[in-house]
Design a protein around this motif. Structure first.
Motif, PDB file in Angstrom:
ATOM      1  N   MET A 270      28.913  30.931  38.571  1.00 38.52           N
ATOM      2  CA  MET A 270      29.917  30.021  38.022  1.00 38.52           C
ATOM      3  C   MET A 270      29.231  28.802  37.405  1.00 38.52           C
ATOM      4  O   MET A 270      28.080  28.503  37.709  1.00 38.52           O
ATOM      5  CB  MET A 270      30.855  29.545  39.139  1.00 38.52           C
ATOM      6  CG  MET A 270      31.607  30.654  39.856  1.00 38.52           C
ATOM      7  SD  MET A 270      32.817  31.501  38.819  1.00 38.52           S
ATOM      8  CE  MET A 270      34.061  30.223  38.638  1.00 38.52           C
TER       9      MET A 270
ATOM     10  N   PHE B 197      33.168  31.019  34.438  1.00 39.46           N
ATOM     11  CA  PHE B 197      32.333  32.052  35.073  1.00 39.46           C
ATOM     12  C   PHE B 197      31.125  32.363  34.197  1.00 39.46           C
ATOM     13  O   PHE B 197      31.127  32.112  32.984  1.00 39.46           O
ATOM     14  CB  PHE B 197      33.151  33.324  35.361  1.00 39.46           C
ATOM     15  CG  PHE B 197      33.658  34.020  34.109  1.00 39.46           C
ATOM     16  CD1 PHE B 197      32.856  34.882  33.369  1.00 39.46           C
ATOM     17  CD2 PHE B 197      34.956  33.788  33.660  1.00 39.46           C
ATOM     18  CE1 PHE B 197      33.322  35.518  32.222  1.00 39.46           C
ATOM     19  CE2 PHE B 197      35.435  34.416  32.506  1.00 39.46           C
ATOM     20  CZ  PHE B 197      34.607  35.275  31.783  1.00 39.46           C
TER      21      PHE B 197
ATOM     22  N   GLU C 149      38.848  36.034  23.911  1.00 37.14           N
ATOM     23  CA  GLU C 149      37.671  36.887  24.112  1.00 37.14           C
ATOM     24  C   GLU C 149      37.237  37.499  22.782  1.00 37.14           C
ATOM     25  O   GLU C 149      36.046  37.603  22.495  1.00 37.14           O
ATOM     26  CB  GLU C 149      37.920  37.981  25.150  1.00 37.14           C
ATOM     27  CG  GLU C 149      36.559  38.473  25.662  1.00 37.14           C
ATOM     28  CD  GLU C 149      36.552  39.835  26.281  1.00 37.14           C
ATOM     29  OE1 GLU C 149      37.593  40.517  26.323  1.00 37.14           O
ATOM     30  OE2 GLU C 149      35.443  40.228  26.712  1.00 37.14           O
TER      31      GLU C 149
ATOM     32  N   ARG D 136      38.022  37.092  32.302  1.00 41.47           N
ATOM     33  CA  ARG D 136      37.100  37.611  33.312  1.00 41.47           C
ATOM     34  C   ARG D 136      37.491  39.048  33.709  1.00 41.47           C
ATOM     35  O   ARG D 136      36.639  39.933  33.801  1.00 41.47           O
ATOM     36  CB  ARG D 136      37.135  36.654  34.518  1.00 41.47           C
ATOM     37  CG  ARG D 136      36.271  37.064  35.664  1.00 41.47           C
ATOM     38  CD  ARG D 136      36.284  35.969  36.720  1.00 41.47           C
ATOM     39  NE  ARG D 136      35.651  36.462  37.922  1.00 41.47           N
ATOM     40  CZ  ARG D 136      34.976  35.713  38.783  1.00 41.47           C
ATOM     41  NH1 ARG D 136      34.878  34.429  38.588  1.00 41.47           N
ATOM     42  NH2 ARG D 136      34.425  36.234  39.858  1.00 41.47           N
ATOM     43  N   ARG D 137      38.791  39.270  33.900  1.00 37.74           N
ATOM     44  CA  ARG D 137      39.269  40.614  34.257  1.00 37.74           C
ATOM     45  C   ARG D 137      38.920  41.617  33.163  1.00 37.74           C
ATOM     46  O   ARG D 137      38.461  42.731  33.440  1.00 37.74           O
ATOM     47  CB  ARG D 137      40.790  40.577  34.472  1.00 37.74           C
ATOM     48  CG  ARG D 137      41.383  41.870  35.007  1.00 37.74           C
ATOM     49  CD  ARG D 137      42.878  41.971  34.748  1.00 37.74           C
ATOM     50  NE  ARG D 137      43.209  42.024  33.324  1.00 37.74           N
ATOM     51  CZ  ARG D 137      43.029  43.070  32.531  1.00 37.74           C
ATOM     52  NH1 ARG D 137      42.512  44.195  33.004  1.00 37.74           N
ATOM     53  NH2 ARG D 137      43.360  43.012  31.238  1.00 37.74           N
TER      54      ARG D 137
ATOM     55  N   ILE E 282      29.812  39.554  37.209  1.00 33.51           N
ATOM     56  CA  ILE E 282      29.891  38.084  37.252  1.00 33.51           C
ATOM     57  C   ILE E 282      28.761  37.626  38.172  1.00 33.51           C
ATOM     58  O   ILE E 282      28.724  37.980  39.352  1.00 33.51           O
ATOM     59  CB  ILE E 282      31.268  37.615  37.774  1.00 33.51           C
ATOM     60  CG1 ILE E 282      32.396  38.217  36.915  1.00 33.51           C
ATOM     61  CG2 ILE E 282      31.341  36.086  37.786  1.00 33.51           C
ATOM     62  CD1 ILE E 282      32.287  37.963  35.413  1.00 33.51           C
TER      63      ILE E 282
ATOM     64  N   ALA F 121      28.833  35.568  33.111  1.00 35.35           N
ATOM     65  CA  ALA F 121      28.669  37.027  33.120  1.00 35.35           C
ATOM     66  C   ALA F 121      27.183  37.347  32.978  1.00 35.35           C
ATOM     67  O   ALA F 121      26.406  36.528  32.469  1.00 35.35           O
ATOM     68  CB  ALA F 121      29.463  37.644  31.979  1.00 35.35           C
TER      69      ALA F 121
ATOM     70  N   ASN G  39      37.121  29.542  29.104  1.00 33.55           N
ATOM     71  CA  ASN G  39      36.021  29.665  30.075  1.00 33.55           C
ATOM     72  C   ASN G  39      35.080  28.470  30.027  1.00 33.55           C
ATOM     73  O   ASN G  39      33.864  28.615  30.155  1.00 33.55           O
ATOM     74  CB  ASN G  39      35.256  30.985  29.866  1.00 33.55           C
ATOM     75  CG  ASN G  39      34.379  31.333  31.058  1.00 33.55           C
ATOM     76  OD1 ASN G  39      34.598  30.836  32.169  1.00 33.55           O
ATOM     77  ND2 ASN G  39      33.377  32.174  30.823  1.00 33.55           N
TER      78      ASN G  39
ATOM     79  N   GLN H 151      41.676  32.122  31.602  1.00 33.59           N
ATOM     80  CA  GLN H 151      40.247  32.334  31.913  1.00 33.59           C
ATOM     81  C   GLN H 151      40.053  33.541  32.842  1.00 33.59           C
ATOM     82  O   GLN H 151      39.157  34.367  32.647  1.00 33.59           O
ATOM     83  CB  GLN H 151      39.661  31.074  32.579  1.00 33.59           C
ATOM     84  CG  GLN H 151      38.204  31.229  32.910  1.00 33.59           C
ATOM     85  CD  GLN H 151      37.641  30.077  33.729  1.00 33.59           C
ATOM     86  OE1 GLN H 151      36.980  30.302  34.739  1.00 33.59           O
ATOM     87  NE2 GLN H 151      37.863  28.845  33.278  1.00 33.59           N
ATOM     88  N   TRP H 152      40.910  33.658  33.874  1.00 29.02           N
ATOM     89  CA  TRP H 152      40.772  34.791  34.805  1.00 29.02           C
ATOM     90  C   TRP H 152      41.144  36.103  34.117  1.00 29.02           C
ATOM     91  O   TRP H 152      40.641  37.161  34.479  1.00 29.02           O
ATOM     92  CB  TRP H 152      41.594  34.543  36.075  1.00 29.02           C
ATOM     93  CG  TRP H 152      40.831  33.651  37.015  1.00 29.02           C
ATOM     94  CD1 TRP H 152      40.781  32.285  36.998  1.00 29.02           C
ATOM     95  CD2 TRP H 152      39.948  34.063  38.069  1.00 29.02           C
ATOM     96  NE1 TRP H 152      39.936  31.824  37.976  1.00 29.02           N
ATOM     97  CE2 TRP H 152      39.410  32.889  38.654  1.00 29.02           C
ATOM     98  CE3 TRP H 152      39.562  35.289  38.581  1.00 29.02           C
ATOM     99  CZ2 TRP H 152      38.502  32.928  39.725  1.00 29.02           C
ATOM    100  CZ3 TRP H 152      38.661  35.335  39.646  1.00 29.02           C
ATOM    101  CH2 TRP H 152      38.145  34.166  40.209  1.00 29.02           C
TER     102      TRP H 152
ATOM    103  N   LYS I 244      36.455  41.522  31.012  1.00 25.45           N
ATOM    104  CA  LYS I 244      35.005  41.791  30.982  1.00 25.45           C
ATOM    105  C   LYS I 244      34.598  42.694  32.159  1.00 25.45           C
ATOM    106  O   LYS I 244      33.830  43.640  31.977  1.00 25.45           O
ATOM    107  CB  LYS I 244      34.221  40.467  31.015  1.00 25.45           C
ATOM    108  CG  LYS I 244      34.358  39.676  29.721  1.00 25.45           C
ATOM    109  CD  LYS I 244      33.368  38.534  29.677  1.00 25.45           C
ATOM    110  CE  LYS I 244      33.585  37.640  28.461  1.00 25.45           C
ATOM    111  NZ  LYS I 244      33.405  38.310  27.164  1.00 25.45           N
ATOM    112  N   VAL I 245      35.110  42.381  33.347  1.00 23.93           N
ATOM    113  CA  VAL I 245      34.760  43.185  34.534  1.00 23.93           C
ATOM    114  C   VAL I 245      35.250  44.628  34.337  1.00 23.93           C
ATOM    115  O   VAL I 245      34.538  45.586  34.664  1.00 23.93           O
ATOM    116  CB  VAL I 245      35.338  42.537  35.812  1.00 23.93           C
ATOM    117  CG1 VAL I 245      35.214  43.466  37.009  1.00 23.93           C
ATOM    118  CG2 VAL I 245      34.620  41.209  36.084  1.00 23.93           C
TER     119      VAL I 245
END
Ligand code: 0L1
Ligand code: MG
Length: 262
Positions: free
Chosen positions: A61, A83, A16, A48-49, A58, A85, A160, A44-45, A51-52
């Motif tokens: 996809m 994903f 990231e 995502r975590r 999100i 964003a 990602n 990847q998850w 960023k959230v």
């Protein structure tokens, strides 16, 4: 043996930060030769975590590597997902700062917008078409965080699936009004046609890429949601772009979408 939680967290931050600083880094499999596709999804998850947790939404996809042309270009024949964003969205006819990206490439794609959630396993083209609100032309801007766009499956999934920006435009049409497998498209760079194809290049039908994502998500107990945007993957190989380039995609019956790099 799967990568442990501390390593997943470390690799999520590594990739990231490379994205946020627009800096190319070595692929993760160099330091973690045993990493497999499941490890890639775990990283990847984690991205995502992160960023959230900082407030990102999100919005959908993307499917990656769903056409033969893309498989040939990257030397990988397994499709994947990533994903999208909210901050990845760019306006049709708008601009993207090339320096915010490392070595961007653009792909001509279809976007599905769902009116109902879609869940695997066993999801297929029919399930997807019944759950689709409308379809639009889309440009995906991919930007591998890896040096020279070089990666293996685990590395690209962790990154990602090279997701960076996307542009939706043209006309919104009901999927059952269209013969998407036969829909032709042309992508132009600076007014010159550089890529041609038809929907069938994507796993036989672009909706199959949405089903593929739903079936892959089911392995993690996840699903696609009503309102999700789903990019179905490059119909052709990706085209490199730099500041000053203008890209326009024309899709049969769906109009056009464009973006300029500045
Ligand atoms: O959208 C894509 O097909 C990209 C998936 C990752 C491979 C690449 O960076 O080309
Ligand atoms: Mg793509």
């Amino acid at each position: 043996m799967p990568l442990d939680a501390a390593t997943i967290a470390e690799l999520g931050a590594y990739l990231e930060n490379a994205q946020l600083e627009a800096r190319a880094v070595p692929q993760i499999s160099i330091a973690h030769a045993s990493a497999d596709m499941d490890d890639g999804y775990a990283v990847q998850w984690e991205i995502r975590r992160r960023k959230v947790a900082r407030g990102a939404r999100i919005v959908g996809m993307k499917a990656g590597v769903t056409s033969r042309a893309k498989m040939r270009q990257v030397g990988i024949d397994t499709p994947s997902y990533g994903f999208l964003a909210d901050s990845y969205a760019a306006l049709d006819g708008g601009e993207i700062e090339a320096r915010s990206l490392i070595h961007p490439r653009v792909e001509p794609e279809f976007a599905f917008v769902l009116k109902r959630g879609v869940e695997g396993p066993g999801c297929h083209v029919g399930t997807v078409l019944a759950a689709t609100d409308f379809v639009m032309p889309a440009l995906e801007i991919i930007d591998s965080r890896y040096r020279d766009f070089k990666f293996d499956l685990a590395s690209v999934v962790a990154d990602n699936s090279s997701s960076a920006r996307f542009v939706l435009g043209g006309r919104c049409r009901a999927a059952d009004d269209l013969d998407l497998a036969s829909s032709g498209l042309v992508m132009e760079k600076n007014g010159e046609a550089v890529a041609f194809g038809a929907g069938a290049a994507v796993l036989g039908h672009p909706a199959a890429a949405v089903a593929l994502i739903a079936n892959l998500l089911a392995r993690r107990g996840e699903r696609l949601h009503a309102g999700d945007i789903v990019l179905t993957g490059g119909v052709t190989e990706a085209t490199p772009v730099k500041a000053g380039d203008h890209i326009r995609l024309r899709v049969q019956d769906l109009g056009s979408v464009s973006i300029r790099f500045v």
